[in-house]
Design a protein around this motif. Structure first.
Motif, PDB file in Angstrom:
ATOM      1  N   SER A 258       0.854  -1.112   0.191  1.00  0.00           N
ATOM      2  CA  SER A 258      -0.183  -0.109   0.174  1.00  0.00           C
ATOM      3  C   SER A 258       1.030   1.256  -0.050  1.00  0.00           C
ATOM      4  N   LEU A 259       0.532   2.192  -0.833  1.00  0.00           N
ATOM      5  CA  LEU A 259       1.272   3.526  -0.840  1.00  0.00           C
ATOM      6  C   LEU A 259       0.461   4.702  -1.143  1.00  0.00           C
ATOM      7  N   GLY A 260       0.488   5.756  -0.159  1.00  0.00           N
ATOM      8  CA  GLY A 260       0.041   6.833  -0.141  1.00  0.00           C
ATOM      9  C   GLY A 260      -1.136   6.852   1.027  1.00  0.00           C
ATOM     10  N   ASP A 261      -1.167   8.361   1.639  1.00  0.00           N
ATOM     11  CA  ASP A 261      -2.238   8.495   2.759  1.00  0.00           C
ATOM     12  C   ASP A 261      -3.087   9.742   2.364  1.00  0.00           C
ATOM     13  N   PRO A 262      -4.335   9.107   1.685  1.00  0.00           N
ATOM     14  CA  PRO A 262      -4.769   8.107   1.763  1.00  0.00           C
ATOM     15  C   PRO A 262      -4.247   7.267   0.500  1.00  0.00           C
ATOM     16  N   PRO A 263      -4.565   5.930   0.450  1.00  0.00           N
ATOM     17  CA  PRO A 263      -4.071   5.098  -0.457  1.00  0.00           C
ATOM     18  C   PRO A 263      -4.940   5.416  -1.872  1.00  0.00           C
ATOM     19  N   CYS A 264      -4.075   5.359  -2.953  1.00  0.00           N
ATOM     20  CA  CYS A 264      -4.877   5.343  -4.338  1.00  0.00           C
ATOM     21  C   CYS A 264      -5.994   4.232  -4.796  1.00  0.00           C
ATOM     22  N   SER A 265      -7.139   4.553  -4.983  1.00  0.00           N
ATOM     23  CA  SER A 265      -8.288   3.405  -5.129  1.00  0.00           C
ATOM     24  C   SER A 265      -9.060   3.809  -6.381  1.00  0.00           C
ATOM     25  N   ARG A 266      -9.658   2.887  -6.780  1.00  0.00           N
ATOM     26  CA  ARG A 266     -10.686   3.331  -7.865  1.00  0.00           C
ATOM     27  C   ARG A 266     -12.213   2.722  -7.430  1.00  0.00           C
ATOM     28  N   GLU A 267     -13.130   3.516  -7.654  1.00  0.00           N
ATOM     29  CA  GLU A 267     -14.523   2.759  -7.422  1.00  0.00           C
ATOM     30  C   GLU A 267     -15.066   1.805  -8.477  1.00  0.00           C
ATOM     31  N   ILE A 268     -15.280   0.737  -8.113  1.00  0.00           N
ATOM     32  CA  ILE A 268     -15.968  -0.453  -9.317  1.00  0.00           C
ATOM     33  C   ILE A 268     -17.428  -0.368  -9.088  1.00  0.00           C
ATOM     34  N   ARG A 269     -18.283  -0.151 -10.214  1.00  0.00           N
ATOM     35  CA  ARG A 269     -19.644   0.152 -10.004  1.00  0.00           C
ATOM     36  C   ARG A 269     -20.431  -0.954 -10.947  1.00  0.00           C
ATOM     37  N   LEU A 270     -21.582  -1.348 -10.522  1.00  0.00           N
ATOM     38  CA  LEU A 270     -22.525  -1.929 -11.783  1.00  0.00           C
ATOM     39  C   LEU A 270     -23.392  -0.879 -12.154  1.00  0.00           C
ATOM     40  N   VAL A 271     -23.274  -0.796 -13.503  1.00  0.00           N
ATOM     41  CA  VAL A 271     -23.973   0.569 -14.050  1.00  0.00           C
ATOM     42  C   VAL A 271     -25.145   0.096 -14.885  1.00  0.00           C
ATOM     43  N   TRP A 272     -26.436   1.007 -15.207  1.00  0.00           N
ATOM     44  CA  TRP A 272     -27.420   0.623 -16.013  1.00  0.00           C
ATOM     45  C   TRP A 272     -28.152   1.872 -16.094  1.00  0.00           C
ATOM     46  N   LEU A 273     -28.750   2.155 -17.210  1.00  0.00           N
ATOM     47  CA  LEU A 273     -29.237   3.275 -17.646  1.00  0.00           C
ATOM     48  C   LEU A 273     -30.583   3.367 -16.722  1.00  0.00           C
ATOM     49  N   LYS A 274     -30.619   4.956 -16.529  1.00  0.00           N
ATOM     50  CA  LYS A 274     -32.151   5.142 -15.419  1.00  0.00           C
ATOM     51  C   LYS A 274     -33.115   4.924 -16.391  1.00  0.00           C
ATOM     52  N   ARG A 275     -33.540   5.119 -17.525  1.00  0.00           N
ATOM     53  CA  ARG A 275     -34.567   5.031 -18.270  1.00  0.00           C
ATOM     54  C   ARG A 275     -34.970   3.820 -18.501  1.00  0.00           C
ATOM     55  N   LYS A 276     -34.052   2.689 -18.469  1.00  0.00           N
ATOM     56  CA  LYS A 276     -34.176   1.112 -19.097  1.00  0.00           C
ATOM     57  C   LYS A 276     -35.002   0.513 -18.265  1.00  0.00           C
ATOM     58  N   PHE A 277     -36.060  -0.148 -19.011  1.00  0.00           N
ATOM     59  CA  PHE A 277     -37.115  -1.014 -18.139  1.00  0.00           C
ATOM     60  C   PHE A 277     -36.369  -2.219 -17.921  1.00  0.00           C
ATOM     61  N   LEU A 278     -36.148  -2.826 -16.716  1.00  0.00           N
ATOM     62  CA  LEU A 278     -35.610  -3.978 -16.348  1.00  0.00           C
ATOM     63  C   LEU A 278     -36.593  -4.966 -15.978  1.00  0.00           C
ATOM     64  N   THR A 279     -36.555  -6.150 -16.317  1.00  0.00           N
ATOM     65  CA  THR A 279     -37.458  -7.285 -16.014  1.00  0.00           C
ATOM     66  C   THR A 279     -36.996  -7.812 -14.557  1.00  0.00           C
ATOM     67  N   ARG A 280     -37.952  -8.556 -14.296  1.00  0.00           N
ATOM     68  CA  ARG A 280     -37.402  -9.411 -12.847  1.00  0.00           C
ATOM     69  C   ARG A 280     -36.106 -10.195 -12.940  1.00  0.00           C
ATOM     70  N   SER A 281     -35.792 -10.829 -13.960  1.00  0.00           N
ATOM     71  CA  SER A 281     -34.386 -11.343 -14.282  1.00  0.00           C
ATOM     72  C   SER A 281     -33.397 -10.576 -14.214  1.00  0.00           C
ATOM     73  N   GLN A 282     -33.400  -9.225 -14.916  1.00  0.00           N
ATOM     74  CA  GLN A 282     -32.472  -8.143 -14.935  1.00  0.00           C
ATOM     75  C   GLN A 282     -32.478  -7.659 -13.434  1.00  0.00           C
ATOM     76  N   HIS A 283     -33.318  -7.572 -12.741  1.00  0.00           N
ATOM     77  CA  HIS A 283     -33.436  -6.865 -11.183  1.00  0.00           C
ATOM     78  C   HIS A 283     -32.623  -7.838 -10.436  1.00  0.00           C
ATOM     79  N   SER A 284     -32.357  -9.197 -10.839  1.00  0.00           N
ATOM     80  CA  SER A 284     -31.659  -9.946  -9.882  1.00  0.00           C
ATOM     81  C   SER A 284     -30.276  -9.866 -10.166  1.00  0.00           C
TER      82      SER A 284
END
Length: 296
Positions: A258-284
């Motif tokens: 580890s190096l740095g204070d605070p340490p260097c990090s990246r955020e990992i996200r699951l992303v989907w469109l706000k306007r997208k209709f999602l089925t029950r399977s996709q909501h899973s």
């Protein structure tokens, strides 16, 4: 406005070539060109600049592309709503991930989804952030595993899976590998090697290097994390490895610090469109991702 005309326009923008776009759309090039001309007449200006080598968007075309993609995505979402109501649990889930995330998180996420929806099928797209964000906008995928910032952050909902620290990676036996007080100034004479610029991880690691005053030492670039670790192992330099990747590369004779204070990090996200209709399977997928995030 004619939807087919919009599809032709978006495909030409993607292919940057009229003939290739016509092949993908299964229409003759003269017919496609005629439809693009009608679109330009509607808009009151040219959407493409044409030359022998490639086709590029005009400023008007660049502005209109976002609207065309949004319209087509909405139409596809409506079509998928009807299909989802009819056969929700048999639907294929389409998900993308960037190469520095896919091998380390995607299998676990898909396994968690499969547990919830045993009949789920998957289509996977592993590519760079630019390709994945375009695929989200055009409806080719429903979800993507990305690290911000991206061009579509404002248009997407997201769930944070993990904050992934970037660990300084040194060969075993390096004088600094066991140093109790490892600081940036002790790396001043070290050669740093990073992923090629097409990876967003390269930009993140490069920014961290510049914060540490190491910019001048970025001498070698690679496209694979394992290649970088092999170079480090062989003494060609030091690198930064995302923490989620360390377990998969334990065969490499390297040390992570580890190096740095605070340490260097990246955020990992699951992303989907706000306007997208999602089925029950996709909501899973969201449910599975939330479970993984809570357990991390």
């Amino acid at each position: 406005m004619d939807l087919q005309r919009l599809k032709y326009f978006v495909e030409v923008a993607r292919q940057k070539h009229f003939s290739r776009a016509a092949d993908v759309c299964r229409v003759s090039q003269p017919s496609l060109s005629q439809q693009i001309k009608k679109l330009e007449d509607e808009l009151g200006g040219r959407v493409f600049e044409r030359n022998r080598e490639k086709v590029t968007l005009t400023p008007l075309g660049q502005d209109f592309l976002r609207h065309a993609q949004a319209i087509l995505a909405e139409v596809q979402s409506a079509e998928e709503f009807v299909q989802g109501v009819q056969e929700d649990h048999a639907r294929t889930i389409r998900i993308g991930a960037i190469p520095t995330i896919a091998p380390y998180l995607l299998p676990e996420l898909l396994a968690a989804v499969q547990t919830r929806v045993p009949s789920a099928r998957f289509e996977l797209l592993e590519s760079y952030s630019e390709t994945l964000t375009e695929a989200l906008m055009t409806g080719r995928i429903e979800f993507a595993l990305l690290s911000p910032p991206t061009a579509v952050d404002a248009e997407c909902d997201h769930l944070v899976l993990v904050r992934d620290e970037l660990l300084l990676t040194l060969p075993e036996g390096h004088p600094l590998a066991a140093a109790p007080d490892l600081t940036a100034d002790r790396l001043a004479d070290e050669r740093m090697i990073l992923l090629e610029n097409s990876h967003c991880l390269a930009a993140q690691a490069g920014a961290f290097c510049r914060e540490l005053g190491l910019e001048e030492h970025l001498e070698i670039r690679s496209s694979q994390i394992d290649t970088l670790l092999g170079l480090v192992e062989s003494g060609f330099g030091l690198t930064f490895t995302p923490a989620i990747a360390t377990k998969a590369h334990r065969h490499r004779r390297v040390v992570h610090r580890s190096l740095g204070d605070p340490p260097c990090s990246r955020e990992i996200r699951l992303v989907w469109l706000k306007r997208k209709f999602l089925t029950r399977s996709q909501h899973s997928v969201i449910e599975a991702a939330r479970h993984l995030a809570d357990g991390s």
